[in-house]
Motif scaffolding. Structure first.
Motif, PDB file in Angstrom:
ATOM      1  N   GLU A 120       0.844  -1.164  -0.095  1.00 36.14           N
ATOM      2  CA  GLU A 120       0.122  -0.070   0.034  1.00 36.14           C
ATOM      3  C   GLU A 120       0.901   1.254   0.046  1.00 36.14           C
ATOM      4  O   GLU A 120       1.815   1.242   0.823  1.00 36.14           O
ATOM      5  CB  GLU A 120      -0.930   0.154   1.233  1.00 36.14           C
ATOM      6  CG  GLU A 120      -2.041   0.956   0.906  1.00 36.14           C
ATOM      7  CD  GLU A 120      -3.151   0.489   2.256  1.00 36.14           C
ATOM      8  OE1 GLU A 120      -3.886  -0.424   1.838  1.00 36.14           O
ATOM      9  OE2 GLU A 120      -3.245   1.236   3.075  1.00 36.14           O
ATOM     10  N   PHE A 121       0.597   2.248  -0.954  1.00 39.91           N
ATOM     11  CA  PHE A 121       1.201   3.469  -1.036  1.00 39.91           C
ATOM     12  C   PHE A 121       0.290   4.441  -0.454  1.00 39.91           C
ATOM     13  O   PHE A 121      -0.662   4.400  -0.252  1.00 39.91           O
ATOM     14  CB  PHE A 121       1.436   4.104  -2.206  1.00 39.91           C
ATOM     15  CG  PHE A 121       2.499   3.334  -3.121  1.00 39.91           C
ATOM     16  CD1 PHE A 121       3.908   3.846  -3.159  1.00 39.91           C
ATOM     17  CD2 PHE A 121       2.324   2.234  -3.763  1.00 39.91           C
ATOM     18  CE1 PHE A 121       4.790   3.317  -3.755  1.00 39.91           C
ATOM     19  CE2 PHE A 121       3.279   1.405  -4.484  1.00 39.91           C
ATOM     20  CZ  PHE A 121       4.626   2.149  -4.626  1.00 39.91           C
ATOM     21  N   SER A 122       0.947   5.214   0.717  1.00 37.88           N
ATOM     22  CA  SER A 122       0.186   6.421   1.466  1.00 37.88           C
ATOM     23  C   SER A 122       1.003   7.499   1.178  1.00 37.88           C
ATOM     24  O   SER A 122       2.111   7.726   0.818  1.00 37.88           O
ATOM     25  CB  SER A 122      -0.104   5.835   2.812  1.00 37.88           C
ATOM     26  OG  SER A 122       1.205   5.804   3.321  1.00 37.88           O
ATOM     27  N   SER A 123       0.261   8.874   1.491  1.00 38.50           N
ATOM     28  CA  SER A 123       1.063   9.893   1.287  1.00 38.50           C
ATOM     29  C   SER A 123       0.807  10.790   2.485  1.00 38.50           C
ATOM     30  O   SER A 123      -0.459  10.785   3.028  1.00 38.50           O
ATOM     31  CB  SER A 123       0.588  10.638   0.294  1.00 38.50           C
ATOM     32  OG  SER A 123       0.949  12.119   0.038  1.00 38.50           O
ATOM     33  N   ASP A 124       1.918  11.238   3.155  1.00 40.50           N
ATOM     34  CA  ASP A 124       1.524  12.166   4.425  1.00 40.50           C
ATOM     35  C   ASP A 124       1.148  13.463   4.002  1.00 40.50           C
ATOM     36  O   ASP A 124       0.971  14.227   5.041  1.00 40.50           O
ATOM     37  CB  ASP A 124       3.132  12.379   5.104  1.00 40.50           C
ATOM     38  CG  ASP A 124       3.414  10.878   5.503  1.00 40.50           C
ATOM     39  OD1 ASP A 124       2.455  10.046   6.026  1.00 40.50           O
ATOM     40  OD2 ASP A 124       4.684  10.570   5.727  1.00 40.50           O
ATOM     41  N   ALA A 125       0.972  13.672   2.596  1.00 38.67           N
ATOM     42  CA  ALA A 125       0.439  15.005   2.446  1.00 38.67           C
ATOM     43  C   ALA A 125      -1.070  15.065   2.599  1.00 38.67           C
ATOM     44  O   ALA A 125      -1.778  16.157   2.470  1.00 38.67           O
ATOM     45  CB  ALA A 125       0.818  15.298   0.861  1.00 38.67           C
ATOM     46  N   LEU A 126      -1.433  13.805   2.722  1.00 37.45           N
ATOM     47  CA  LEU A 126      -3.151  13.455   2.965  1.00 37.45           C
ATOM     48  C   LEU A 126      -3.244  13.578   4.343  1.00 37.45           C
ATOM     49  O   LEU A 126      -2.451  13.287   5.344  1.00 37.45           O
ATOM     50  CB  LEU A 126      -3.230  12.362   2.296  1.00 37.45           C
ATOM     51  CG  LEU A 126      -3.414  12.317   0.752  1.00 37.45           C
ATOM     52  CD1 LEU A 126      -3.738  10.904   0.119  1.00 37.45           C
ATOM     53  CD2 LEU A 126      -4.089  13.317   0.087  1.00 37.45           C
ATOM     54  N   GLY A 127      -4.612  13.536   4.762  1.00 39.73           N
ATOM     55  CA  GLY A 127      -5.176  13.614   5.990  1.00 39.73           C
ATOM     56  C   GLY A 127      -5.206  12.265   6.470  1.00 39.73           C
ATOM     57  O   GLY A 127      -4.561  11.191   6.242  1.00 39.73           O
ATOM     58  N   ALA A 128      -6.526  12.056   7.217  1.00 42.25           N
ATOM     59  CA  ALA A 128      -6.755  10.585   7.720  1.00 42.25           C
ATOM     60  C   ALA A 128      -7.037   9.740   6.460  1.00 42.25           C
ATOM     61  O   ALA A 128      -6.531   8.434   6.750  1.00 42.25           O
ATOM     62  CB  ALA A 128      -8.078  10.768   8.559  1.00 42.25           C
ATOM     63  N   GLN A 129      -7.561   9.815   5.465  1.00 45.85           N
ATOM     64  CA  GLN A 129      -7.486   9.055   4.412  1.00 45.85           C
ATOM     65  C   GLN A 129      -6.312   9.166   3.640  1.00 45.85           C
ATOM     66  O   GLN A 129      -6.145   9.546   2.475  1.00 45.85           O
ATOM     67  CB  GLN A 129      -8.676   9.400   3.457  1.00 45.85           C
ATOM     68  CG  GLN A 129      -9.901   9.395   4.327  1.00 45.85           C
ATOM     69  CD  GLN A 129     -10.209   7.990   4.924  1.00 45.85           C
ATOM     70  OE1 GLN A 129     -10.001   6.882   4.276  1.00 45.85           O
ATOM     71  NE2 GLN A 129     -10.731   7.826   6.006  1.00 45.85           N
ATOM     72  N   SER A 130      -5.263   8.367   4.159  1.00 45.82           N
ATOM     73  CA  SER A 130      -4.002   8.757   3.419  1.00 45.82           C
ATOM     74  C   SER A 130      -3.388   7.656   2.480  1.00 45.82           C
ATOM     75  O   SER A 130      -2.478   7.840   1.979  1.00 45.82           O
ATOM     76  CB  SER A 130      -2.872   8.697   4.765  1.00 45.82           C
ATOM     77  OG  SER A 130      -2.860   7.378   5.188  1.00 45.82           O
ATOM     78  N   GLY A 131      -4.144   6.564   2.355  1.00 47.12           N
ATOM     79  CA  GLY A 131      -3.990   5.793   1.487  1.00 47.12           C
ATOM     80  C   GLY A 131      -4.132   5.968  -0.319  1.00 47.12           C
ATOM     81  O   GLY A 131      -5.302   6.585  -0.273  1.00 47.12           O
ATOM     82  N   VAL A 132      -3.123   6.145  -0.994  1.00 47.25           N
ATOM     83  CA  VAL A 132      -3.116   6.493  -2.383  1.00 47.25           C
ATOM     84  C   VAL A 132      -3.672   5.309  -3.252  1.00 47.25           C
ATOM     85  O   VAL A 132      -4.109   5.516  -4.142  1.00 47.25           O
ATOM     86  CB  VAL A 132      -1.783   7.181  -2.594  1.00 47.25           C
ATOM     87  CG1 VAL A 132      -1.997   7.500  -3.951  1.00 47.25           C
ATOM     88  CG2 VAL A 132      -1.644   8.373  -2.008  1.00 47.25           C
ATOM     89  N   GLY A 133      -2.891   4.155  -2.783  1.00 46.62           N
ATOM     90  CA  GLY A 133      -3.230   3.037  -3.984  1.00 46.62           C
ATOM     91  C   GLY A 133      -2.495   1.864  -3.311  1.00 46.62           C
ATOM     92  O   GLY A 133      -1.435   1.859  -2.584  1.00 46.62           O
ATOM     93  N   GLY A 134      -2.956   0.710  -3.644  1.00 49.53           N
ATOM     94  CA  GLY A 134      -2.603  -0.508  -2.973  1.00 49.53           C
ATOM     95  C   GLY A 134      -3.150  -1.794  -3.902  1.00 49.53           C
ATOM     96  O   GLY A 134      -3.915  -1.508  -4.743  1.00 49.53           O
ATOM     97  N   GLY A 135      -2.506  -2.888  -3.434  1.00 53.42           N
ATOM     98  CA  GLY A 135      -2.976  -4.132  -4.175  1.00 53.42           C
ATOM     99  C   GLY A 135      -2.247  -5.203  -3.637  1.00 53.42           C
ATOM    100  O   GLY A 135      -1.727  -5.226  -2.575  1.00 53.42           O
ATOM    101  N   GLY A 136      -2.092  -6.239  -4.430  1.00 46.98           N
ATOM    102  CA  GLY A 136      -1.191  -7.386  -4.082  1.00 46.98           C
ATOM    103  C   GLY A 136      -1.691  -8.534  -4.980  1.00 46.98           C
ATOM    104  O   GLY A 136      -2.383  -8.416  -5.932  1.00 46.98           O
ATOM    105  N   ARG A 137      -1.250  -9.828  -4.653  1.00 50.58           N
ATOM    106  CA  ARG A 137      -1.317 -11.128  -5.424  1.00 50.58           C
ATOM    107  C   ARG A 137      -2.701 -11.677  -4.935  1.00 50.58           C
ATOM    108  O   ARG A 137      -2.945 -11.634  -3.882  1.00 50.58           O
ATOM    109  CB  ARG A 137      -0.136 -11.950  -5.056  1.00 50.58           C
ATOM    110  CG  ARG A 137      -0.122 -13.194  -5.730  1.00 50.58           C
ATOM    111  CD  ARG A 137       1.339 -13.585  -6.072  1.00 50.58           C
ATOM    112  NE  ARG A 137       2.138 -12.964  -7.086  1.00 50.58           N
ATOM    113  CZ  ARG A 137       1.829 -13.371  -8.269  1.00 50.58           C
ATOM    114  NH1 ARG A 137       0.916 -14.278  -8.875  1.00 50.58           N
ATOM    115  NH2 ARG A 137       2.480 -12.679  -9.520  1.00 50.58           N
ATOM    116  N   TYR A 138      -3.413 -12.409  -6.098  1.00 52.35           N
ATOM    117  CA  TYR A 138      -4.732 -13.038  -5.694  1.00 52.35           C
ATOM    118  C   TYR A 138      -4.745 -14.250  -6.520  1.00 52.35           C
ATOM    119  O   TYR A 138      -5.648 -14.337  -7.554  1.00 52.35           O
ATOM    120  CB  TYR A 138      -5.787 -11.976  -5.806  1.00 52.35           C
ATOM    121  CG  TYR A 138      -5.832 -11.187  -7.373  1.00 52.35           C
ATOM    122  CD1 TYR A 138      -6.544 -11.785  -8.223  1.00 52.35           C
ATOM    123  CD2 TYR A 138      -5.091  -9.957  -7.383  1.00 52.35           C
ATOM    124  CE1 TYR A 138      -6.712 -11.016  -9.542  1.00 52.35           C
ATOM    125  CE2 TYR A 138      -5.028  -9.323  -8.592  1.00 52.35           C
ATOM    126  CZ  TYR A 138      -5.822  -9.824  -9.541  1.00 52.35           C
ATOM    127  OH  TYR A 138      -5.944  -9.310 -10.760  1.00 52.35           O
TER     128      TYR A 138
END
Ligand code: AMP
Length: 418
Positions: free
Chosen positions: A267-285
């Protein structure tokens, strides 16, 4: 007054430019790696998400917009993009194509969440999926591509968290261990976590209350329980990221809100954002396609939120497009000539507009100035159409001269090249 529904927003023309630019970055970055665009319907059979995303997830339990289509079928506005892509992969027999199949998409998604900054009920995601490869290189490539996209989009203060969930079998064993641990500490847990120990023990890692957090501090971690081949896979992903110079933090508590993940999650997050800091994410399924009655097919992918990327990006909006020509009317009898001239100019590749507001000539010139037109062609003074006389005004220099309609476009094109 009717307003846009709660949690939704209009993409106004002034907002559209940054979105288009972002879409262009996605197309370029993913296209260069051989990903091809796919778009699936905005609604699907409800069962797809119930089976694909997981009955126990927040998404399926609380956040889906589900409706009856009038014919007794239950449909749901898509809350995420991976299950629909797996459905499409199976439906179109994509396993017969050369593997893996690399896809990307950009569209709107729907979740009935409590709206706040960065969290909406209709939002846009860009996503990428690689179906038909089990290799660690696939996971690392996907992560690197998302890192590249976030960088191109100007997202600042990003962090990447990485973990592995192992296989469903390892998880099942680990789950029992975790359930037993949570039971043993039940009195210290929040009521919500305690009531969901059996349903979704992993979510206890997401809890924010001090009691549960204290318990989770000492909880067994899945990363320490991985089977040897899963641990090898994870080590290979990490080595590739290290080589690529992509920084990450190992986060053994990384739990994603969807049930279908196996092995790598991130998961990528950004400290430039507030509470909803997740920018994008994923993984293997690796088991999802089989779970949806397709052939056993490993896969991996991510999705990133367009609004969050734009919120976390310091990039200014791109400059407004230049208006090459504004065709003004001196008298109403020039309307046909003006219509023709502006059309010809657009065919020649210019950005050209004609007077549509019924203004006086003075008002038209003021309007042309306001929209930043480089040239104004004034038609209608004794002009009957065709190659009649036109007054062409260079708005930068203020110079104005008489010419023919046929000369307007070449003159502007010559000026453009300078
Ligand atoms: P997910 O599918 O939950 O992994 O979400 C992937 C990304 O989509 C998140 O990192 C966010 O950037 C974005 N996202 C998810 N839910 C929302 C929402 N309700 N509003 C805006 N963006 C969202």
């Amino acid at each position: 007054m009717i307003q846009a529904p709660k949690g939704t927003f209009d993409v106004l023309p002034e907002d559209a430019a940054r979105r288009e630019l972002l879409e262009g970055h996605a197309k370029k970055i993913l296209g260069a790696a051989g990903y091809r665009r796919i778009e699936t319907p905005t609604f699907e059979a409800t069962e797809l998400f119930a089976r694909g995303v997981g009955e126990a997830t927040d998404i399926v339990q609380k956040e889906m917009y589900t409706f009856d289509d009038g014919g007794g079928r239950s449909l749901t506005l898509r809350p995420e993009g991976t299950a629909p892509i797996c459905r499409a992969y199976i439906e179109h027999g994509m396993h017969k194509l050369p593997q893996p199949v690399k896809l990307w998409y950009l569209g709107s998604y729907y979740r009935a969440e409590a709206p706040q900054k960065g969290r909406y009920r209709q939002f846009w995601q860009v996503g990428a999926e690689v179906v038909g490869s089990a290799t660690p290189e696939t996971d690392a490539e996907l992560i690197v591509l998302l890192a590249d996209l976030l960088e191109a989009a100007g997202v600042t203060r990003t962090r990447l968290r990485l973990s592995s969930l192992g296989t469903p079998e390892t998880r099942a064993e680990y789950r029992s261990e975790l359930v037993a641990y949570l039971r043993a500490h039940e009195s210290l847990l929040s009521d919500e976590v305690a009531s969901r120990i059996e349903l979704n023990p992993l979510r206890a890692f997401d809890a924010t209350d001090p009691g549960t957090r204290g318990v989770m501090h000492g909880a067994p971690k899945l990363l320490d329980r991985l089977a040897a081949d899963d641990a090898d896979h994870f080590a290979a992903v990490r080595a590739l990221l290290d080589d690529a110079g992509v920084a990450y933090e190992l986060d053994p508590t990384l739990v994603r809100g969807l049930d279908y993940y196996t092995r790598t999650v991130f998961e990528f997050s950004s400290d430039a954002l507030g509470a909803q800091s997740g920018v994008g994410g994923g993984g293997r399924y690796d088991r999802l396609i089989e779970q949806l009655d397709g052939p056993p097919t490993p896969a991996s992918g991510w999705a990133a939120g367009i609004e969050r990327i734009l919120l976390a990006s310091a990039q200014p909006p791109p400059a407004a497009e230049l208006v090459d020509l504004f065709v003004a009317l001196a008298k109403p009898d020039g309307a046909r000539a003006a219509f023709e001239l502006s059309r010809e100019a657009r065919r020649a590749g210019l950005q050209a507009q004609q007077e549509l507001g019924g203004r006086s000539l003075k008002g038209q010139l003021r309007h042309a100035d306001r929209i930043g037109a480089r040239y104004v062609a004034i038609v209608g003074d004794g002009v009957s159409g065709g190659d009649g006389l036109v007054s062409l005004k260079n708005m930068e220099s203020g110079e104005q001269r008489e010419t023919t309609a046929g000369e307007v476009i070449p003159t502007i094109l010559r000026g453009r090249r300078l």
